[in-house]
Design an enzyme around this catalytic site. Sequence first.
Site, PDB file in Angstrom:
ATOM      1  N   MET A 147       0.922  -1.153   0.145  1.00 41.39           N
ATOM      2  CA  MET A 147      -0.002  -0.001  -0.015  1.00 41.39           C
ATOM      3  C   MET A 147       0.825   1.357   0.004  1.00 41.39           C
ATOM      4  SD  MET A 147      -3.521  -0.484   0.095  1.00 41.39           S
ATOM      5  CE  MET A 147      -4.045   0.999   1.290  1.00 41.39           C
ATOM      6  N   GLU A 148       2.002   1.203   0.609  1.00 42.78           N
ATOM      7  CA  GLU A 148       2.773   2.538   1.028  1.00 42.78           C
ATOM      8  C   GLU A 148       3.534   2.766  -0.278  1.00 42.78           C
ATOM      9  OE1 GLU A 148       2.194   4.553   3.429  1.00 42.78           O
ATOM     10  OE2 GLU A 148       0.778   3.366   4.444  1.00 42.78           O
ATOM     11  N   THR A 149       4.272   1.915  -0.642  1.00 40.48           N
ATOM     12  CA  THR A 149       5.175   2.194  -1.805  1.00 40.48           C
ATOM     13  C   THR A 149       5.208   1.221  -3.164  1.00 40.48           C
ATOM     14  OG1 THR A 149       6.960   0.974  -0.792  1.00 40.48           O
ATOM     15  CG2 THR A 149       6.774   3.306  -0.333  1.00 40.48           C
TER      16      THR A 149
END
Length: 405
Positions: free
Chosen positions: A131-133
Amino acid sequence: MLLSRGRTLARFRHLPALALAAALSLGAVAPSLANSADFVRGLWPQAEARGVSRAAFEAAFSGYSYIPKVMELTRKQPEFSQTVQQYIDKRVTAAQAQKGQAMRAEWNQTLTGSQQRWGVQPEFVLAIWGMETNFGGFMGGENTIHALATLTEGGYRPDFFREELLTALRIVSDGHVSANNMTGSWAGAMGHTQFMPSSFMRYAIDYNGDGRKDIWNSVQDALGSTANYLDSFGWRPGETWGYEIKLPSGFNFAAARQLERAPLSQWQAMGIQRVSGKAFPRPSDVARLYMPAGANGPAFLLLPNFDVIKRYNNSDSYALAVGHLADRIIGGGSFATPWPAGDYALTKAQKAELQTLLARAGYDVGSPDGVVGPKTRAAVLAYQAQAGLPADGYISGRLLEALKR
């Protein structure tokens, strides 16, 4: 979170909610080079008091100049107007789940070791990473110290970002990463799993034992730090985030609102069942009912680990996406209940229009201002009950269209 990936500053994880107050006017003038030099000189005594070496400080500010585009981003954050379905569909895909499965195989030893140490199942760490990167595919391209310095010098939440800046300087001084390699989002989120400097200082760990906590270049350190973060906020090992459920015909929404949180056994007594048909494994677990698309879409009973995920990013949409991606990584499928067709999120102007229509129909909403408060919620519930609709209180495009008709 990275703004280039369509996320707003208010949804950065590990932070208090960042209110988007107008700290600067749109016509603010960028500081001059002389002012920036004065700003850096004035920062040194505070950095020195934090234990930052002079060499690290000089290296960190080498070539620094105020970054106008960073300040522009503080003033151009879009109004959030996605439905939960749109948020999920954009982030949780078959391809993303397959990539998570590949990463699980590649980093199995690290993930297994971190689970033994902190109790967090690998699929949840992987889901946050994805989700983040996008599993390290894009970690942000801004020099973290220069971006934080710009936000501080420019007067955007200066107390908050000054603290993050001083912490970032200490991280560099301690040798965890060089100033040039400390990169991330425009608002200071860093590395594979996007820690702010303050979160790095509290929760980052040196998993590979090389003497540095390197969440930029060491996947081991980043994954271990994420597991440590979740564990620190009370992760319950071996438990999931929640269950997709089905509501019985004639479900008592009013009683559910009164109940708020209750043991699974109590929800089951109200007729709720898992969509899989399986029994709840721990009927004494306390859960809350979540209907992100109202009574006509997928519904869930959310467990304590869901709230731990929200400590990473205080958003139900985010936590649901993480939980769903984690399930997909271990072989789960799409939600059993389809999302309602043709639904859309309301802008502030459309919410004001909805309030106006409710008022014309005789419901007390106060002044139609586009802000949904208790009066608007009560009016929606009364309208739904009178119109023979499920009284779920869900406000969206479908409700607006019904009122227009």
